[in-house]
Design an enzyme around this catalytic site. Structure first.
Site, PDB file in Angstrom:
ATOM      1  CG  ASN A  10      -1.638   1.586   1.369  1.00 50.34           C
ATOM      2  OD1 ASN A  10      -1.787   2.422   0.671  1.00 50.34           O
ATOM      3  ND2 ASN A  10      -2.097   1.230   2.257  1.00 50.34           N
ATOM      4  CG  HIS A  95      -5.713   2.026   5.759  1.00 55.84           C
ATOM      5  ND1 HIS A  95      -5.144   3.023   6.694  1.00 55.84           N
ATOM      6  CD2 HIS A  95      -4.239   0.926   4.751  1.00 55.84           C
ATOM      7  CE1 HIS A  95      -3.950   2.652   6.863  1.00 55.84           C
ATOM      8  NE2 HIS A  95      -3.600   1.485   5.602  1.00 55.84           N
ATOM      9  CD  GLU A  97      -2.752   5.057   6.653  1.00 52.49           C
ATOM     10  OE1 GLU A  97      -2.523   5.747   5.492  1.00 52.49           O
ATOM     11  OE2 GLU A  97      -1.950   5.241   7.662  1.00 52.49           O
TER      12      GLU A  97
HETATM   13  C1  PEP Z   1      -0.753   0.558   6.363  1.00 53.01           C
HETATM   14  O1  PEP Z   1      -0.626   1.908   5.782  1.00 53.01           O
HETATM   15  O2  PEP Z   1      -1.379  -0.323   5.834  1.00 53.01           O
HETATM   16  C2  PEP Z   1       0.579  -0.161   6.641  1.00 53.01           C
HETATM   17  C3  PEP Z   1       0.653  -1.609   6.988  1.00 53.01           C
HETATM   18  O3  PEP Z   1       1.685   0.697   7.249  1.00 53.01           O
HETATM   19  P1  PEP Z   1       2.962  -0.113   7.516  1.00 53.01           P
HETATM   20  O4  PEP Z   1       3.270  -1.146   6.569  1.00 53.01           O
HETATM   21  O5  PEP Z   1       4.232   0.961   7.111  1.00 53.01           O
HETATM   22  O6  PEP Z   1       3.085  -0.052   8.983  1.00 53.01           O
END
Ligand code: PEP
Length: 248
Positions: A10, A95, A97
Protein backbone atom coordinates in the site's frame (compact mmCIF):
# COMPACT_ATOMS: atom_id res chain seq x y z
CA UNK A 1 -6.84 -26.09 3.06
CA UNK A 2 -3.92 -24.27 1.46
CA UNK A 3 -4.20 -20.55 1.25
CA UNK A 4 -1.88 -18.84 -1.23
CA UNK A 5 0.55 -16.53 0.53
CA UNK A 6 -0.34 -12.91 -0.24
CA UNK A 7 1.74 -9.76 0.02
CA UNK A 8 0.12 -6.38 -0.57
CA UNK A 9 1.97 -3.10 -0.93
CA UNK A 10 0.00 0.00 0.00
CA UNK A 11 1.91 3.05 -1.26
CA UNK A 12 -0.67 5.39 0.35
CA UNK A 13 -0.41 9.01 -0.89
CA UNK A 14 3.30 8.69 -1.52
CA UNK A 15 5.58 8.82 -4.49
CA UNK A 16 5.74 10.11 -8.01
CA UNK A 17 5.73 8.54 -11.45
CA UNK A 18 9.50 8.09 -11.16
CA UNK A 19 9.11 6.34 -7.82
CA UNK A 20 6.41 4.00 -9.13
CA UNK A 21 8.64 3.26 -12.14
CA UNK A 22 11.52 2.24 -9.92
CA UNK A 23 9.28 -0.02 -7.79
CA UNK A 24 7.74 -1.69 -10.86
CA UNK A 25 11.20 -2.16 -12.41
CA UNK A 26 12.39 -3.71 -9.15
CA UNK A 27 9.48 -6.16 -9.17
CA UNK A 28 9.97 -7.00 -12.85
CA UNK A 29 13.63 -7.83 -12.22
CA UNK A 30 13.01 -9.44 -8.85
CA UNK A 31 12.70 -13.15 -9.72
CA UNK A 32 9.53 -13.34 -7.68
CA UNK A 33 8.37 -16.66 -6.24
CA UNK A 34 5.61 -18.22 -8.35
CA UNK A 35 3.57 -19.23 -5.29
CA UNK A 36 3.17 -15.77 -3.73
CA UNK A 37 0.34 -13.48 -4.82
CA UNK A 38 1.54 -9.88 -4.86
CA UNK A 39 -0.72 -6.84 -5.14
CA UNK A 40 0.64 -3.30 -5.28
CA UNK A 41 -1.47 -0.25 -4.67
CA UNK A 42 -0.06 2.97 -6.10
CA UNK A 43 -2.05 6.21 -5.93
CA UNK A 44 -4.82 6.50 -8.56
CA UNK A 45 -2.83 8.53 -11.15
CA UNK A 46 -0.27 5.74 -11.47
CA UNK A 47 -2.52 2.68 -11.61
CA UNK A 48 -2.56 2.45 -15.39
CA UNK A 49 1.15 3.07 -15.76
CA UNK A 50 1.89 0.36 -13.22
CA UNK A 51 -0.46 -2.12 -14.87
CA UNK A 52 0.92 -1.44 -18.35
CA UNK A 53 4.55 -1.88 -17.29
CA UNK A 54 4.40 -4.81 -14.88
CA UNK A 55 5.77 -7.95 -16.48
CA UNK A 56 5.76 -10.13 -13.36
CA UNK A 57 2.76 -12.41 -13.85
CA UNK A 58 2.13 -12.85 -10.12
CA UNK A 59 1.65 -9.14 -9.47
CA UNK A 60 -1.74 -7.43 -9.65
CA UNK A 61 -2.86 -3.88 -9.00
CA UNK A 62 -5.17 -2.50 -6.31
CA UNK A 63 -6.78 0.89 -5.99
CA UNK A 64 -6.67 2.48 -2.54
CA UNK A 65 -10.39 3.29 -2.47
CA UNK A 66 -13.58 3.03 -4.51
CA UNK A 67 -17.11 4.44 -4.24
CA UNK A 68 -20.31 2.56 -3.48
CA UNK A 69 -22.13 3.66 -6.62
CA UNK A 70 -21.59 3.80 -10.38
CA UNK A 71 -20.95 6.79 -12.62
CA UNK A 72 -22.58 10.01 -11.55
CA UNK A 73 -22.25 13.37 -9.90
CA UNK A 74 -19.80 12.37 -7.16
CA UNK A 75 -16.96 14.85 -7.47
CA UNK A 76 -13.63 13.46 -6.38
CA UNK A 77 -14.76 9.85 -6.16
CA UNK A 78 -13.51 7.02 -8.38
CA UNK A 79 -15.77 4.21 -9.55
CA UNK A 80 -15.19 0.48 -9.58
CA UNK A 81 -15.72 0.50 -13.37
CA UNK A 82 -12.98 3.12 -13.80
CA UNK A 83 -10.59 1.16 -11.60
CA UNK A 84 -11.23 -1.99 -13.62
CA UNK A 85 -10.95 -0.03 -16.87
CA UNK A 86 -7.27 0.70 -16.14
CA UNK A 87 -6.52 -2.92 -15.33
CA UNK A 88 -6.78 -3.03 -11.53
CA UNK A 89 -8.33 -6.14 -10.05
CA UNK A 90 -8.31 -5.25 -6.36
CA UNK A 91 -9.28 -2.41 -4.07
CA UNK A 92 -8.22 -1.69 -0.48
CA UNK A 93 -11.22 -0.75 1.67
CA UNK A 94 -11.55 0.05 5.35
CA UNK A 95 -7.97 1.18 5.86
CA UNK A 96 -7.63 2.79 9.28
CA UNK A 97 -6.47 6.04 7.72
CA UNK A 98 -9.79 6.26 5.91
CA UNK A 99 -11.73 5.17 8.99
CA UNK A 100 -10.05 7.73 11.26
CA UNK A 101 -9.02 10.67 9.05
CA UNK A 102 -11.86 10.50 6.51
CA UNK A 103 -14.37 9.31 9.15
CA UNK A 104 -15.62 6.40 7.07
CA UNK A 105 -18.13 4.33 9.01
CA UNK A 106 -18.33 0.53 9.23
CA UNK A 107 -21.56 0.75 7.27
CA UNK A 108 -20.12 2.85 4.43
CA UNK A 109 -17.13 0.51 4.17
CA UNK A 110 -19.52 -2.44 4.02
CA UNK A 111 -21.53 -0.73 1.25
CA UNK A 112 -18.35 -0.04 -0.71
CA UNK A 113 -17.20 -3.64 -0.21
CA UNK A 114 -20.49 -5.04 -1.45
CA UNK A 115 -20.55 -2.74 -4.46
CA UNK A 116 -16.94 -3.54 -5.39
CA UNK A 117 -17.51 -7.30 -5.14
CA UNK A 118 -20.83 -7.20 -7.00
CA UNK A 119 -19.11 -5.32 -9.80
CA UNK A 120 -16.08 -7.52 -10.15
CA UNK A 121 -13.29 -6.11 -7.97
CA UNK A 122 -11.62 -8.17 -5.26
CA UNK A 123 -11.33 -6.49 -1.88
CA UNK A 124 -8.56 -6.20 0.70
CA UNK A 125 -10.69 -5.40 3.74
CA UNK A 126 -8.73 -3.75 6.56
CA UNK A 127 -9.78 -4.03 10.18
CA UNK A 128 -8.05 -3.34 13.47
CA UNK A 129 -8.16 -1.61 16.81
CA UNK A 130 -6.61 1.64 18.01
CA UNK A 131 -4.15 1.74 20.91
CA UNK A 132 -6.88 3.03 23.21
CA UNK A 133 -9.17 0.18 22.24
CA UNK A 134 -6.38 -2.34 22.75
CA UNK A 135 -5.66 -0.94 26.19
CA UNK A 136 -9.34 -1.38 27.04
CA UNK A 137 -9.09 -4.99 25.85
CA UNK A 138 -11.47 -4.29 22.97
CA UNK A 139 -9.38 -5.71 20.11
CA UNK A 140 -11.80 -8.47 19.19
CA UNK A 141 -14.91 -6.43 19.86
CA UNK A 142 -13.68 -3.87 17.35
CA UNK A 143 -12.49 -6.39 14.74
CA UNK A 144 -15.71 -8.38 15.01
CA UNK A 145 -17.84 -5.24 14.74
CA UNK A 146 -15.95 -4.16 11.61
CA UNK A 147 -16.32 -7.63 10.12
CA UNK A 148 -19.99 -7.94 11.07
CA UNK A 149 -20.87 -4.79 9.13
CA UNK A 150 -19.60 -6.53 5.99
CA UNK A 151 -21.02 -9.93 6.92
CA UNK A 152 -24.47 -8.31 7.10
CA UNK A 153 -24.22 -7.40 3.40
CA UNK A 154 -21.91 -9.95 1.82
CA UNK A 155 -22.39 -13.71 1.94
CA UNK A 156 -19.69 -14.85 -0.52
CA UNK A 157 -16.25 -14.09 0.94
CA UNK A 158 -14.19 -15.81 -1.76
CA UNK A 159 -12.94 -12.50 -3.21
CA UNK A 160 -12.17 -10.86 0.12
CA UNK A 161 -8.79 -10.86 1.81
CA UNK A 162 -8.93 -9.57 5.39
CA UNK A 163 -6.01 -7.44 6.61
CA UNK A 164 -5.71 -7.26 10.39
CA UNK A 165 -3.91 -3.98 10.93
CA UNK A 166 -3.73 -2.82 14.53
CA UNK A 167 -3.71 0.97 14.23
CA UNK A 168 -0.99 1.32 16.88
CA UNK A 169 1.35 -0.75 14.70
CA UNK A 170 0.86 1.16 11.45
CA UNK A 171 3.83 3.32 10.55
CA UNK A 172 5.16 3.23 14.09
CA UNK A 173 7.93 0.66 13.78
CA UNK A 174 6.16 -1.29 16.54
CA UNK A 175 4.88 -4.44 14.85
CA UNK A 176 2.66 -6.83 16.80
CA UNK A 177 4.57 -9.86 18.02
CA UNK A 178 4.07 -12.95 15.87
CA UNK A 179 2.34 -14.68 18.81
CA UNK A 180 -0.02 -11.77 19.41
CA UNK A 181 -0.84 -11.48 15.71
CA UNK A 182 -1.46 -15.24 15.42
CA UNK A 183 -3.73 -15.10 18.46
CA UNK A 184 -5.88 -12.33 16.96
CA UNK A 185 -5.87 -13.93 13.51
CA UNK A 186 -7.08 -17.27 14.86
CA UNK A 187 -9.89 -15.51 16.73
CA UNK A 188 -10.84 -13.54 13.61
CA UNK A 189 -11.02 -16.82 11.70
CA UNK A 190 -13.12 -18.37 14.46
CA UNK A 191 -15.50 -15.43 14.32
CA UNK A 192 -15.75 -15.74 10.53
CA UNK A 193 -16.42 -19.48 10.90
CA UNK A 194 -19.28 -18.76 13.25
CA UNK A 195 -20.79 -16.15 10.93
CA UNK A 196 -20.07 -17.30 7.37
CA UNK A 197 -19.39 -20.98 7.98
CA UNK A 198 -16.27 -22.97 8.65
CA UNK A 199 -15.61 -23.85 5.02
CA UNK A 200 -15.59 -20.25 3.82
CA UNK A 201 -13.62 -19.07 6.86
CA UNK A 202 -10.90 -21.64 6.20
CA UNK A 203 -10.42 -20.18 2.73
CA UNK A 204 -10.23 -16.50 3.70
CA UNK A 205 -6.68 -15.15 3.73
CA UNK A 206 -5.95 -13.06 6.81
CA UNK A 207 -2.99 -10.72 6.36
CA UNK A 208 -1.08 -9.00 9.11
CA UNK A 209 -0.28 -5.31 8.59
CA UNK A 210 1.64 -2.88 10.76
CA UNK A 211 5.36 -2.11 10.49
CA UNK A 212 6.25 -5.27 8.58
CA UNK A 213 9.70 -4.89 7.05
CA UNK A 214 12.44 -6.87 5.37
CA UNK A 215 13.90 -7.89 8.71
CA UNK A 216 10.87 -8.90 10.77
CA UNK A 217 8.80 -10.59 8.03
CA UNK A 218 10.35 -14.01 8.55
CA UNK A 219 9.55 -13.92 12.26
CA UNK A 220 5.88 -14.51 11.39
CA UNK A 221 6.71 -17.73 9.51
CA UNK A 222 5.06 -20.82 10.91
CA UNK A 223 2.02 -18.98 12.26
CA UNK A 224 -0.86 -20.94 10.76
CA UNK A 225 -3.40 -18.11 10.52
CA UNK A 226 -1.03 -15.48 9.11
CA UNK A 227 -1.48 -15.78 5.36
CA UNK A 228 0.64 -12.83 4.29
CA UNK A 229 1.14 -9.13 4.87
CA UNK A 230 -0.22 -5.76 3.95
CA UNK A 231 2.82 -3.51 3.86
CA UNK A 232 2.87 0.27 3.94
CA UNK A 233 6.20 2.09 4.27
CA UNK A 234 8.42 -0.85 3.36
CA UNK A 235 6.52 -1.43 0.10
CA UNK A 236 8.18 1.73 -1.22
CA UNK A 237 11.65 0.34 -0.55
CA UNK A 238 13.80 -2.43 -2.07
CA UNK A 239 13.15 -4.52 1.07
CA UNK A 240 9.62 -5.13 -0.27
CA UNK A 241 11.24 -7.91 -2.30
CA UNK A 242 12.60 -9.50 0.90
CA UNK A 243 9.08 -9.47 2.34
CA UNK A 244 7.67 -11.10 -0.81
CA UNK A 245 10.34 -13.80 -0.50
CA UNK A 246 10.12 -14.14 3.26
CA UNK A 247 8.00 -17.31 3.21
CA UNK A 248 10.37 -19.18 0.84
C1 PEP B 1 -0.57 0.14 6.15
O1 PEP B 1 -0.77 1.34 6.15
O2 PEP B 1 -1.38 -0.62 5.59
C2 PEP B 1 0.63 -0.36 6.83
C3 PEP B 1 0.65 -1.61 7.18
O3 PEP B 1 1.63 0.55 7.03
P1 PEP B 1 3.12 0.26 7.61
O4 PEP B 1 3.60 -1.03 6.99
O5 PEP B 1 3.91 1.42 7.18
O6 PEP B 1 2.99 0.14 9.09
Amino acid sequence: MTRTFFVGGNFKMNGSLDKVKSIVEGLNAGSLPSDVEVVISPPFPYLKWAKDHLTASTVEIAAQNSFDRGDGAFTGEVSVAQIKDVGSTWVILGHSERRTILKESDEFIADKTKYALDNGLKVILCIGETLEERQKDETLTVCNRQLDAVIAKVSDWSDIVVAYEPVWAIGTGLAATPDDAQDVHSKIRAHLAEKIGEKQAEGVRILYGGSVNGKNATTFNGKPDIDGYLVGGASLKPEFLDIIKSRA
